[in-house]
Design a protein around this motif. Structure first.
Motif, short mmCIF file in Angstrom:
data_model
loop_
_atom_site.label_atom_id
_atom_site.label_comp_id
_atom_site.label_asym_id
_atom_site.label_seq_id
_atom_site.Cartn_x
_atom_site.Cartn_y
_atom_site.Cartn_z
N MET A 1 0.80 -1.20 0.00
CA MET A 1 0.00 0.00 0.00
C MET A 1 0.84 1.26 0.00
SD MET A 1 -3.26 -0.29 2.44
CE MET A 1 -4.45 0.78 1.73
N GLN A 2 2.08 1.14 0.42
CA GLN A 2 2.92 2.32 0.53
C GLN A 2 3.70 2.63 -0.73
OE1 GLN A 2 5.36 2.23 4.00
NE2 GLN A 2 3.68 1.74 5.33
N SER A 3 3.73 1.71 -1.69
CA SER A 3 4.57 1.96 -2.85
C SER A 3 3.86 1.79 -4.18
CB SER A 3 5.80 1.06 -2.82
OG SER A 3 5.41 -0.29 -2.85
N VAL A 4 2.67 1.20 -4.22
CA VAL A 4 1.92 1.06 -5.46
C VAL A 4 0.46 1.37 -5.21
CG1 VAL A 4 3.44 -0.66 -6.53
CG2 VAL A 4 1.57 -1.41 -5.12
N LYS A 5 -0.23 1.78 -6.26
CA LYS A 5 -1.66 2.04 -6.17
C LYS A 5 -2.39 0.71 -6.20
CE LYS A 5 -5.42 4.47 -8.48
NZ LYS A 5 -6.30 3.42 -8.91
N ILE A 6 -3.18 0.48 -5.17
CA ILE A 6 -3.98 -0.73 -5.08
C ILE A 6 -5.22 -0.54 -5.95
CG2 ILE A 6 -5.22 -2.28 -3.52
CD1 ILE A 6 -2.29 -2.22 -2.88
N PRO A 7 -5.58 -1.52 -6.79
CA PRO A 7 -6.79 -1.38 -7.61
C PRO A 7 -8.04 -1.17 -6.74
CG PRO A 7 -5.48 -3.24 -8.37
CD PRO A 7 -4.85 -2.76 -7.08
N SER A 8 -8.98 -0.42 -7.27
CA SER A 8 -10.20 -0.08 -6.53
C SER A 8 -10.97 -1.31 -6.09
CB SER A 8 -11.11 0.80 -7.39
OG SER A 8 -10.49 2.02 -7.66
N GLU A 9 -11.00 -2.34 -6.95
CA GLU A 9 -11.74 -3.55 -6.60
C GLU A 9 -11.14 -4.22 -5.36
OE1 GLU A 9 -10.10 -3.48 -9.82
OE2 GLU A 9 -11.78 -2.32 -10.58
N ILE A 10 -9.82 -4.21 -5.26
CA ILE A 10 -9.14 -4.80 -4.10
C ILE A 10 -9.45 -3.98 -2.85
CG2 ILE A 10 -6.90 -5.43 -3.10
CD1 ILE A 10 -7.70 -7.15 -5.48
N CYS A 11 -9.45 -2.66 -2.98
CA CYS A 11 -9.76 -1.79 -1.84
C CYS A 11 -11.19 -2.05 -1.34
CB CYS A 11 -9.60 -0.32 -2.23
SG CYS A 11 -7.89 0.18 -2.47
N VAL A 12 -12.12 -2.24 -2.27
CA VAL A 12 -13.50 -2.52 -1.88
C VAL A 12 -13.58 -3.86 -1.14
CG1 VAL A 12 -15.79 -3.09 -2.81
CG2 VAL A 12 -14.54 -1.12 -3.69
N LYS A 13 -12.86 -4.87 -1.63
CA LYS A 13 -12.86 -6.18 -0.96
C LYS A 13 -12.23 -6.10 0.42
CE LYS A 13 -12.94 -8.99 -5.12
NZ LYS A 13 -12.23 -9.96 -5.98
N MET A 54 -9.82 1.95 2.63
CA MET A 54 -8.56 1.49 2.04
C MET A 54 -8.07 2.38 0.90
SD MET A 54 -7.31 -1.02 3.66
CE MET A 54 -7.97 -0.66 5.25
N LYS A 55 -8.98 2.84 0.05
CA LYS A 55 -8.56 3.66 -1.09
C LYS A 55 -7.96 4.98 -0.61
CE LYS A 55 -9.98 5.49 -5.51
NZ LYS A 55 -11.03 5.62 -6.51
N GLY A 56 -8.58 5.61 0.36
CA GLY A 56 -8.06 6.85 0.91
C GLY A 56 -6.75 6.65 1.63
N MET A 57 -6.62 5.54 2.34
CA MET A 57 -5.38 5.24 3.05
C MET A 57 -4.25 5.00 2.07
SD MET A 57 -4.29 5.06 6.04
CE MET A 57 -2.92 4.49 6.95
N ASN A 58 -4.54 4.27 1.00
CA ASN A 58 -3.54 4.01 -0.03
C ASN A 58 -3.07 5.31 -0.67
OD1 ASN A 58 -3.54 2.65 -3.33
ND2 ASN A 58 -1.93 2.35 -1.84
N GLN A 59 -4.01 6.18 -1.00
CA GLN A 59 -3.65 7.45 -1.63
C GLN A 59 -2.85 8.33 -0.68
OE1 GLN A 59 -6.90 9.79 -3.19
NE2 GLN A 59 -5.53 10.83 -4.62
N SER A 60 -3.18 8.34 0.58
CA SER A 60 -2.44 9.18 1.53
C SER A 60 -1.03 8.66 1.76
CB SER A 60 -3.20 9.31 2.85
OG SER A 60 -3.28 8.07 3.49
N LEU A 61 -0.85 7.34 1.77
CA LEU A 61 0.51 6.79 1.91
C LEU A 61 1.36 7.11 0.69
CD1 LEU A 61 -0.34 3.34 3.50
CD2 LEU A 61 0.89 5.22 4.60
N LEU A 62 0.75 7.07 -0.49
CA LEU A 62 1.48 7.42 -1.70
C LEU A 62 1.77 8.92 -1.74
CD1 LEU A 62 -0.43 5.11 -4.16
CD2 LEU A 62 1.95 4.86 -3.43
#
Length: 117
Positions: A1-13, A54-62
């Motif tokens: 999560m800290q180095s790549v964008k996680i796909p939206s479908e994975i974040c929803v799951k 998860m999507k917001g957390m991923n974006q903030s870490l990036l």
């Protein structure tokens, strides 16, 4: 999560797994959700539990990585990314995210850099 964008479908799951765990949902037994998930995700001072989407957390870490690039981190990783992708631009420039051929790490960093503006 800290180095790549996680796909939206994975974040929803991932959000669904968190929601089902917290609200007691099991595959064999469905539980009644007593509170809305958006309310659970509110900050504690506003009556929620402070669980992050998860999507917001991923974006903030990036965005954190992007911020370190803006602040001219002295690490070799920063120098490498700046010399390869930025040249004479900054990470908040719109053109930096439009490269077609770039690494998934750089695509993620530019996704997070949208928060820096």
């Amino acid at each position: 999560m800290q180095s790549v964008k996680i796909p939206s479908e994975i974040c929803v799951k991932l959000d669904k797994i968190n929601r089902n765990f917290l609200q007691g949902h099991i595959d064999t037994k469905k539980a009644t959700h007593l509170i809305n998930w958006d309310t659970v995700c509110l900050l504690k001072k506003w009556g929620g539990l402070g669980i992050k989407f998860m999507k917001g957390m991923n974006q903030s870490l990036l965005a954190k990585i992007g911020w370190r690039i803006v602040q001219d981190d002295k690490g070799i990783w920063c120098k490498l990314l700046k010399s390869k992708y930025l040249h004479s631009k900054t990470i908040v420039d719109q053109e930096t995210g439009s490269r077609i051929v770039c690494s998934s790490t750089w695509k993620g960093i530019t996704f997070g850099a949208k928060l820096i503006n």
